[in-house]
Structure formats: structure tokens, C-alpha cells
Design a protein around this motif. Sequence first.
Motif, PDB file in Angstrom:
ATOM      1  N   LYS A  43       0.956  -1.056   0.072  1.00  0.00           N
ATOM      2  CA  LYS A  43       0.125  -0.045  -0.023  1.00  0.00           C
ATOM      3  C   LYS A  43       0.998   1.250  -0.106  1.00  0.00           C
ATOM      4  O   LYS A  43       0.450   2.140  -0.630  1.00  0.00           O
ATOM      5  CB  LYS A  43      -0.880  -0.029   0.977  1.00  0.00           C
ATOM      6  CG  LYS A  43      -2.020  -0.948   0.943  1.00  0.00           C
ATOM      7  CD  LYS A  43      -2.970  -1.141   2.345  1.00  0.00           C
ATOM      8  CE  LYS A  43      -4.166  -1.914   2.404  1.00  0.00           C
ATOM      9  NZ  LYS A  43      -4.920  -2.222   3.474  1.00  0.00           N
ATOM     10  N   GLU A  44       2.108   1.107   0.713  1.00  0.00           N
ATOM     11  CA  GLU A  44       2.895   2.179   0.794  1.00  0.00           C
ATOM     12  C   GLU A  44       3.577   2.536  -0.495  1.00  0.00           C
ATOM     13  O   GLU A  44       3.714   3.613  -1.112  1.00  0.00           O
ATOM     14  CB  GLU A  44       3.839   2.125   1.961  1.00  0.00           C
ATOM     15  CG  GLU A  44       3.210   2.281   3.337  1.00  0.00           C
ATOM     16  CD  GLU A  44       4.278   2.143   4.524  1.00  0.00           C
ATOM     17  OE1 GLU A  44       5.439   1.931   4.197  1.00  0.00           O
ATOM     18  OE2 GLU A  44       3.761   2.083   5.612  1.00  0.00           O
ATOM     19  N   LYS A  45       4.204   1.507  -1.279  1.00  0.00           N
ATOM     20  CA  LYS A  45       4.946   1.522  -2.224  1.00  0.00           C
ATOM     21  C   LYS A  45       4.364   0.663  -3.472  1.00  0.00           C
ATOM     22  O   LYS A  45       5.031  -0.427  -3.631  1.00  0.00           O
ATOM     23  CB  LYS A  45       6.339   1.412  -2.140  1.00  0.00           C
ATOM     24  CG  LYS A  45       6.860   2.302  -1.032  1.00  0.00           C
ATOM     25  CD  LYS A  45       8.350   2.015  -0.814  1.00  0.00           C
ATOM     26  CE  LYS A  45       8.876   3.082   0.425  1.00  0.00           C
ATOM     27  NZ  LYS A  45      10.188   2.406   0.896  1.00  0.00           N
ATOM     28  N   PRO A  46       3.278   1.045  -4.024  1.00  0.00           N
ATOM     29  CA  PRO A  46       2.577   0.213  -4.921  1.00  0.00           C
ATOM     30  C   PRO A  46       3.529  -0.109  -6.214  1.00  0.00           C
ATOM     31  O   PRO A  46       3.497  -0.964  -7.041  1.00  0.00           O
ATOM     32  CB  PRO A  46       1.168   0.708  -5.506  1.00  0.00           C
ATOM     33  CG  PRO A  46       1.417   2.080  -4.955  1.00  0.00           C
ATOM     34  CD  PRO A  46       2.365   2.311  -3.916  1.00  0.00           C
ATOM     35  N   LEU A  47       4.330   0.874  -6.707  1.00  0.00           N
ATOM     36  CA  LEU A  47       5.117   0.900  -7.922  1.00  0.00           C
ATOM     37  C   LEU A  47       6.129  -0.156  -7.878  1.00  0.00           C
ATOM     38  O   LEU A  47       6.481  -0.820  -8.620  1.00  0.00           O
ATOM     39  CB  LEU A  47       5.441   2.063  -8.638  1.00  0.00           C
ATOM     40  CG  LEU A  47       4.502   3.425  -9.006  1.00  0.00           C
ATOM     41  CD1 LEU A  47       5.000   4.630  -9.440  1.00  0.00           C
ATOM     42  CD2 LEU A  47       3.746   2.472 -10.355  1.00  0.00           C
ATOM     43  N   ILE A  48       6.771  -0.094  -6.279  1.00  0.00           N
ATOM     44  CA  ILE A  48       7.656  -0.875  -6.448  1.00  0.00           C
ATOM     45  C   ILE A  48       7.184  -2.468  -6.385  1.00  0.00           C
ATOM     46  O   ILE A  48       7.976  -3.365  -6.913  1.00  0.00           O
ATOM     47  CB  ILE A  48       8.386  -0.646  -4.907  1.00  0.00           C
ATOM     48  CG1 ILE A  48       9.121   0.546  -5.256  1.00  0.00           C
ATOM     49  CG2 ILE A  48       9.507  -1.757  -4.456  1.00  0.00           C
ATOM     50  CD1 ILE A  48      10.064   1.229  -3.991  1.00  0.00           C
ATOM     51  N   ALA A  49       6.121  -2.622  -5.817  1.00  0.00           N
ATOM     52  CA  ALA A  49       5.471  -3.821  -5.784  1.00  0.00           C
ATOM     53  C   ALA A  49       5.216  -4.389  -7.047  1.00  0.00           C
ATOM     54  O   ALA A  49       5.572  -5.737  -7.443  1.00  0.00           O
ATOM     55  CB  ALA A  49       4.101  -3.785  -4.952  1.00  0.00           C
ATOM     56  N   VAL A  50       4.630  -3.429  -8.062  1.00  0.00           N
ATOM     57  CA  VAL A  50       4.462  -3.931  -9.347  1.00  0.00           C
ATOM     58  C   VAL A  50       5.718  -4.489 -10.094  1.00  0.00           C
ATOM     59  O   VAL A  50       5.904  -5.457 -10.748  1.00  0.00           O
ATOM     60  CB  VAL A  50       3.647  -2.898 -10.056  1.00  0.00           C
ATOM     61  CG1 VAL A  50       3.587  -3.135 -11.664  1.00  0.00           C
ATOM     62  CG2 VAL A  50       2.294  -2.814  -9.492  1.00  0.00           C
ATOM     63  N   ALA A  51       6.835  -3.643  -9.726  1.00  0.00           N
ATOM     64  CA  ALA A  51       7.889  -3.671 -10.545  1.00  0.00           C
ATOM     65  C   ALA A  51       8.561  -4.940  -9.762  1.00  0.00           C
ATOM     66  O   ALA A  51       9.290  -5.821 -10.932  1.00  0.00           O
ATOM     67  CB  ALA A  51       9.235  -2.407 -10.217  1.00  0.00           C
ATOM     68  N   ILE A  52       8.634  -5.377  -8.852  1.00  0.00           N
ATOM     69  CA  ILE A  52       9.254  -6.871  -8.372  1.00  0.00           C
ATOM     70  C   ILE A  52       8.340  -7.717  -8.751  1.00  0.00           C
ATOM     71  O   ILE A  52       8.980  -8.772  -9.239  1.00  0.00           O
ATOM     72  CB  ILE A  52       8.930  -6.842  -6.800  1.00  0.00           C
ATOM     73  CG1 ILE A  52      10.164  -5.650  -6.278  1.00  0.00           C
ATOM     74  CG2 ILE A  52       9.253  -8.182  -6.271  1.00  0.00           C
ATOM     75  CD1 ILE A  52       9.955  -5.459  -4.705  1.00  0.00           C
ATOM     76  N   ALA A  53       7.033  -7.565  -8.781  1.00  0.00           N
ATOM     77  CA  ALA A  53       6.042  -8.706  -9.844  1.00  0.00           C
ATOM     78  C   ALA A  53       6.608  -9.177 -11.000  1.00  0.00           C
ATOM     79  O   ALA A  53       6.592 -10.012 -11.575  1.00  0.00           O
ATOM     80  CB  ALA A  53       4.617  -8.309  -9.432  1.00  0.00           C
ATOM     81  N   ALA A  54       6.639  -7.953 -11.734  1.00  0.00           N
ATOM     82  CA  ALA A  54       7.174  -7.890 -13.182  1.00  0.00           C
ATOM     83  C   ALA A  54       8.455  -8.619 -13.323  1.00  0.00           C
ATOM     84  O   ALA A  54       8.738  -9.415 -14.162  1.00  0.00           O
ATOM     85  CB  ALA A  54       7.197  -6.589 -13.866  1.00  0.00           C
TER      86      ALA A  54
END
Length: 99
Positions: free
Chosen positions: A66-77
Motif C-alpha cells: 500500500k505504501e509503495k505500489p509501483l515497487i510492488a508491481v516492479a518486483i512482480a514484473a
Amino acid sequence: MVPPFEHEVSSNGQSAVAEPQTDQGTGLRTVREQVVQAIDPLQKQLDAKLHQLDEALRPRLEQPVKEKPLIAVAIAAAGGVLLGGLTVLAVLAGGRRSN
């Protein structure tokens, strides 16, 4: 004396495993009923522990996303690209077998 069995046929046309009929007056139980009674308390304990674990870990896992959604998406990608690359390498290596 062998207890009577009901013969059932499964959907694939083969005989299904038949369970012996029990006489309700004598209080005999099938093996399946005994196993279910033995496993039921353990299953309830496992469900309770899984619920506790879910309540404890879910906030800790959701907060960074929730705090850093772009980092979460980048890690998943990045994980997807890595897994896809390994799959391609495995397919290519499988086609180059030498005898």
C-alpha cells in the motif's frame, strides 16, 4: 460372517469402493467414520492456527504494498520476466539433447 456391501458404479464405469453397511442397532461404525472422528479435532486446530497466522501476517504483507505500489508491481514484473526467461532456457536446453 462378512458384512453386506452395496455395489456402486462410478461415472467412469468402473466399480467404486464400496463401504460395508453397518447395523445401527449394534453401534458399529465404518472405518471412514472412525477416521473422520479422529481427524476432525486436528482439522479444527489447523483451521484456527491458519486463521491466526493470516490475521498476524496479512497486515505486515499489505502495508509495504500500500505504501509503495509501483515497487510492488516492479518486483512482480521482474519475477515474471525471470521465470519466463528460465522457462525459455529450459525449453531450449531440452531440445538440444545429445545422444
